[in-house]
Motif scaffolding. Structure first.
Motif, PDB file in Angstrom:
ATOM      1  N   SER A   1       0.857  -1.182   0.000  1.00 20.27           N
ATOM      2  CA  SER A   1       0.000   0.000   0.000  1.00 20.27           C
ATOM      3  C   SER A   1       0.893   1.232   0.000  1.00 20.27           C
ATOM      4  O   SER A   1       1.792   1.362   0.846  1.00 20.27           O
ATOM      5  CB  SER A   1      -0.922   0.008   1.222  1.00 20.27           C
ATOM      6  OG  SER A   1      -1.838  -1.074   1.156  1.00 20.27           O
ATOM      7  N   VAL A   2       0.667   2.103  -0.962  1.00 17.35           N
ATOM      8  CA  VAL A   2       1.531   3.276  -1.151  1.00 17.35           C
ATOM      9  C   VAL A   2       0.677   4.516  -1.361  1.00 17.35           C
ATOM     10  O   VAL A   2      -0.479   4.429  -1.797  1.00 17.35           O
ATOM     11  CB  VAL A   2       2.462   3.075  -2.363  1.00 17.35           C
ATOM     12  CG1 VAL A   2       3.472   1.978  -2.093  1.00 17.35           C
ATOM     13  CG2 VAL A   2       1.641   2.740  -3.613  1.00 17.35           C
ATOM     14  N   PRO A   3       1.219   5.710  -1.051  1.00 17.89           N
ATOM     15  CA  PRO A   3       0.451   6.948  -1.275  1.00 17.89           C
ATOM     16  C   PRO A   3       0.147   7.205  -2.740  1.00 17.89           C
ATOM     17  O   PRO A   3      -0.918   7.704  -3.085  1.00 17.89           O
ATOM     18  CB  PRO A   3       1.365   8.041  -0.699  1.00 17.89           C
ATOM     19  CG  PRO A   3       2.282   7.324   0.225  1.00 17.89           C
ATOM     20  CD  PRO A   3       2.486   5.971  -0.359  1.00 17.89           C
ATOM     21  N   VAL A   4       1.103   6.859  -3.623  1.00 12.49           N
ATOM     22  CA  VAL A   4       0.926   7.106  -5.053  1.00 12.49           C
ATOM     23  C   VAL A   4       1.410   5.889  -5.829  1.00 12.49           C
ATOM     24  O   VAL A   4       2.492   5.366  -5.549  1.00 12.49           O
ATOM     25  CB  VAL A   4       1.716   8.356  -5.511  1.00 12.49           C
ATOM     26  CG1 VAL A   4       1.569   8.550  -7.019  1.00 12.49           C
ATOM     27  CG2 VAL A   4       1.237   9.598  -4.779  1.00 12.49           C
ATOM     28  N   ALA A   5       0.619   5.448  -6.785  1.00 15.33           N
ATOM     29  CA  ALA A   5       1.021   4.373  -7.690  1.00 15.33           C
ATOM     30  C   ALA A   5       1.071   4.936  -9.101  1.00 15.33           C
ATOM     31  O   ALA A   5       0.091   5.495  -9.590  1.00 15.33           O
ATOM     32  CB  ALA A   5       0.039   3.206  -7.625  1.00 15.33           C
ATOM     33  N   VAL A   6       2.227   4.835  -9.746  1.00 13.99           N
ATOM     34  CA  VAL A   6       2.404   5.314 -11.116  1.00 13.99           C
ATOM     35  C   VAL A   6       2.128   4.149 -12.067  1.00 13.99           C
ATOM     36  O   VAL A   6       2.831   3.142 -12.026  1.00 13.99           O
ATOM     37  CB  VAL A   6       3.824   5.874 -11.333  1.00 13.99           C
ATOM     38  CG1 VAL A   6       3.998   6.336 -12.774  1.00 13.99           C
ATOM     39  CG2 VAL A   6       4.092   7.017 -10.363  1.00 13.99           C
ATOM     40  N   GLY A   7       1.125   4.290 -12.907  1.00  9.31           N
ATOM     41  CA  GLY A   7       0.728   3.196 -13.788  1.00  9.31           C
ATOM     42  C   GLY A   7       1.595   3.082 -15.020  1.00  9.31           C
ATOM     43  O   GLY A   7       1.124   3.296 -16.139  1.00  9.31           O
ATOM     44  N   ALA A   8       2.854   2.723 -14.845  1.00  9.33           N
ATOM     45  CA  ALA A   8       3.779   2.565 -15.977  1.00  9.33           C
ATOM     46  C   ALA A   8       4.028   1.088 -16.228  1.00  9.33           C
ATOM     47  O   ALA A   8       5.158   0.657 -16.417  1.00  9.33           O
ATOM     48  CB  ALA A   8       5.084   3.300 -15.691  1.00  9.33           C
ATOM     49  N   ASP A   9       2.952   0.293 -16.219  1.00 13.37           N
ATOM     50  CA  ASP A   9       3.097  -1.158 -16.331  1.00 13.37           C
ATOM     51  C   ASP A   9       2.736  -1.665 -17.722  1.00 13.37           C
ATOM     52  O   ASP A   9       2.145  -2.725 -17.880  1.00 13.37           O
ATOM     53  CB  ASP A   9       2.269  -1.871 -15.257  1.00 13.37           C
ATOM     54  CG  ASP A   9       0.822  -1.392 -15.208  1.00 13.37           C
ATOM     55  OD1 ASP A   9       0.571  -0.246 -15.590  1.00 13.37           O
ATOM     56  OD2 ASP A   9      -0.051  -2.175 -14.786  1.00 13.37           O
ATOM     57  N   GLY A  10       3.097  -0.899 -18.750  1.00 12.37           N
ATOM     58  CA  GLY A  10       3.029  -1.411 -20.112  1.00 12.37           C
ATOM     59  C   GLY A  10       1.736  -1.129 -20.842  1.00 12.37           C
ATOM     60  O   GLY A  10       0.796  -0.540 -20.313  1.00 12.37           O
ATOM     61  N   VAL A  11       1.695  -1.586 -22.102  1.00  5.75           N
ATOM     62  CA  VAL A  11       0.565  -1.277 -22.973  1.00  5.75           C
ATOM     63  C   VAL A  11      -0.714  -1.974 -22.523  1.00  5.75           C
ATOM     64  O   VAL A  11      -1.810  -1.500 -22.786  1.00  5.75           O
ATOM     65  CB  VAL A  11       0.889  -1.659 -24.435  1.00  5.75           C
ATOM     66  CG1 VAL A  11       1.977  -0.769 -24.994  1.00  5.75           C
ATOM     67  CG2 VAL A  11       1.284  -3.122 -24.550  1.00  5.75           C
ATOM     68  N   TYR A  12      -0.584  -3.123 -21.852  1.00  4.90           N
ATOM     69  CA  TYR A  12      -1.754  -3.805 -21.302  1.00  4.90           C
ATOM     70  C   TYR A  12      -1.835  -3.511 -19.806  1.00  4.90           C
ATOM     71  O   TYR A  12      -1.864  -4.412 -18.971  1.00  4.90           O
ATOM     72  CB  TYR A  12      -1.674  -5.300 -21.573  1.00  4.90           C
ATOM     73  CG  TYR A  12      -1.715  -5.627 -23.044  1.00  4.90           C
ATOM     74  CD1 TYR A  12      -2.913  -5.575 -23.749  1.00  4.90           C
ATOM     75  CD2 TYR A  12      -0.557  -5.966 -23.744  1.00  4.90           C
ATOM     76  CE1 TYR A  12      -2.960  -5.852 -25.108  1.00  4.90           C
ATOM     77  CE2 TYR A  12      -0.596  -6.252 -25.103  1.00  4.90           C
ATOM     78  CZ  TYR A  12      -1.803  -6.192 -25.771  1.00  4.90           C
ATOM     79  OH  TYR A  12      -1.855  -6.462 -27.109  1.00  4.90           O
TER      80      TYR A  12
END
Length: 291
Positions: A143-154
């Protein structure tokens, strides 16, 4: 990098000295039509008009043989001042990705970096984001304050954002598979090269490199702090080049062209140019830049 991304990186502690050493600001974007290549004379040091200045091309030193191509003069047919889009004082930056990743690694303790992870789910809670991931055959959650959605094209993170953005559809009603990405039917080649005067004599083709350095100086003088995109109507190819830092020691080039093959074929072509000359059909000065 857009202004918000630059602000986040500064908040994370990225040193201000990074920007002039590894990036250059862009205040305007210019679109130019690239005319068909003109064949120069085989006479050494033949003058041919490149853009709006004279560029000396000594074909005895250039590795392109007797048929040296040069871009003819081309005025922008469309220009955009980024302040009108992003707001007064806003600027975007061309940045060397490898240098940026190296700088960011210094800001994060190595024991906080996990490789070989696959994001399973990303759920937004009241004050935190819960990310569940699989790694080496097991799953875990953080659990984190901010999650950066850089997990690819899918992207699993993108799927969560899309679900929440539709008022008439809850996350539980969304399909389990992410929205498929469309094939752009394009292939892009890009690279960087050193134009540090102190290194010229130690690198291959020093005379050609000095010519390219001169070209970049004059281009930057005419269109300072800008990005120029050249369009070839005959081939539907786009290309560009310029400085990649404010100290003028690193340049970049890129070529984007149509590709009708399948996505699986792209991967097999990724290293096709390794150790060989670029395609003869590529425009100058890009072809010389990536030798």
């Amino acid at each position: 990098l857009l202004p918000d991304a630059i602000a986040v990186l500064r908040d994370l502690g990225l040193d201000d000295a990074f920007w002039p050493a590894h990036s250059t600001p862009i205040h305007s974007v210019h679109h130019c039509r690239a005319p068909p290549p003109a064949v120069a004379s085989t006479t050494p040091a033949k003058r041919c008009n490149a853009f709006t200045w004279d560029l000396e091309l000594d074909i005895n030193h250039a590795p392109l043989g007797p048929h040296v191509h040069a871009l003819a003069a081309a005025a922008p047919y469309k220009s955009l001042q980024l302040e009108k889009v992003l707001g007064k004082g806003a600027v975007i930056r061309k940045t060397c990705r490898r240098a940026l990743l190296t700088a960011l690694l210094k800001l994060v303790s190595r024991d906080k970096i996990l490789f070989d992870c696959l994001v399973v789910s990303c759920k937004e809670q009241a004050r935190l984001a819960q990310v569940t991931f699989a790694r080496h055959g097991s799953t875990a959650s953080i659990s984190v304050p901010v999650a950066v959605g850089a997990d690819g094209v899918y992207s699993v993170c993108r799927r969560e954002v899309e679900a929440r953005s539709e008022a008439d559809t809850t996350a539980s009603q969304r399909p389990c598979s992410p929205t498929p990405c469309s094939d752009a039917h394009e292939m892009c080649y890009r690279g960087t090269f050193s134009i540090d005067p102190q290194q010229q004599q130690q690198l291959p083709h020093p005379f050609l490199r000095s010519q390219i350095a001169d070209l970049l100086v004059k281009d930057d003088f005419q269109k300072p702090r800008s990005l120029t995109i050249f369009h070839e109507e005959r081939t539907a190819r786009q290309f560009g080049f310029g400085y990649l830092n404010e100290t003028g020691t690193v340049g970049y080039w890129w070529v984007r062209e149509p590709f009708e093959g399948s996505p699986s074929e792209v991967k097999s072509l990724q290293r096709v140019r390794s150790g060989s000359s670029p395609p003869s059909s590529w425009p100058e000065p890009i072809r010389s830049m990536c030798i």
